[in-house]
Scaffold this active site. Structure first.
Site, PDB file in Angstrom:
ATOM      1  CD  GLU A 199       5.219 -40.807  38.193  1.00 38.68           C
ATOM      2  OE1 GLU A 199       4.102 -40.397  38.564  1.00 38.68           O
ATOM      3  OE2 GLU A 199       5.378 -41.675  37.317  1.00 38.68           O
TER       4      GLU A 199
ATOM      5  NE  ARG B  10       4.413 -33.127  31.301  1.00 34.04           N
ATOM      6  CZ  ARG B  10       4.581 -34.381  30.996  1.00 34.04           C
ATOM      7  NH1 ARG B  10       4.648 -35.297  31.934  1.00 34.04           N
ATOM      8  NH2 ARG B  10       4.673 -34.751  29.742  1.00 34.04           N
TER       9      ARG B  10
ATOM     10  CE1 TYR C   6       4.141 -37.089  27.106  1.00 36.25           C
ATOM     11  CE2 TYR C   6       3.553 -39.173  28.098  1.00 36.25           C
ATOM     12  CZ  TYR C   6       4.244 -37.980  28.137  1.00 36.25           C
ATOM     13  OH  TYR C   6       5.033 -37.698  29.219  1.00 36.25           O
TER      14      TYR C   6
END
Length: 180
Positions: free
Chosen positions: A168, A61, A48
């Site tokens: 989420e 992930r 990021y």
């Protein structure tokens, strides 16, 4: 540099703030390393840009884990992020749908790497973290439409990692490994 040490070796993870709740940490450790799974629709969290904090988050992930006779897929907390940017800001149902699309992308990537039968969205136990309690009914309806009314889903009101994220979703499924 530290980042190069963790690239491709990061665990599946999820970190959220719960209103009035104590700090709770759960983890799994074992002799065999987990197989990290990334989402081709998203930039790996450890890559990021600096606008998301002084240090990139360190997680994959998803992760495939092998126990004797068993293959487990853990999917990290997954939100409405494409690339590294939030999409559908302010629209909880569109974010929920995008989050599930990202979960499905992780599942598809895991199925390229797994040793058992392919995982399907209906195999998973889910935890949906919802920022605003008033959004619960709409999210529950959307998830029932996408996953079926028998889907195992736990709903938790929580703060999400970014102010513009409203939901989420994390998930876990297990398959037996056939032995001959």
């Amino acid at each position: 540099e530290f980042q190069h040490c963790v690239t491709g070796n990061a665990p599946a993870a999820c970190a959220l703030g719960l209103a009035g709740g104590p700090l709770s940490i759960a983890f799994m450790a074992g002799e065999q390393p987990a197989v990290p799974v990334e989402n081709p629709r998203q930039v790996s969290a450890y890559n990021y840009p600096a606008e998301y904090g002084p240090r990139s988050p360190t997680f994959s992930r998803g992760a495939l884990v092998y126990l004797p006779g068993q293959e487990i897929l853990f999917i990290s907390g997954t939100a409405s992020i494409v690339g590294y940017q939030t999409v559908h800001s302010g629209d909880v149902l569109a974010q929920c749908d995008e989050s599930l699309t990202n979960v499905a992308s992780v599942v598809a990537e895991a199925n390229r790497l797994n040793r058992s039968i392919p995982f399907a969205l209906g195999d998973f136990s889910y935890r949906a973290y919802v920022r605003h309690a008033g959004d619960f009914a709409g999210i529950q309806t959307l998830l029932a439409d996408r996953l079926g009314t028998d889907a195992e889903i736990v709903y938790v009101q929580a703060d999400i990692c970014r102010n513009d994220l409203l939901i989420e979703i994390e998930a876990m499924a297990s398959h037996s490994l056939e032995t001959s």
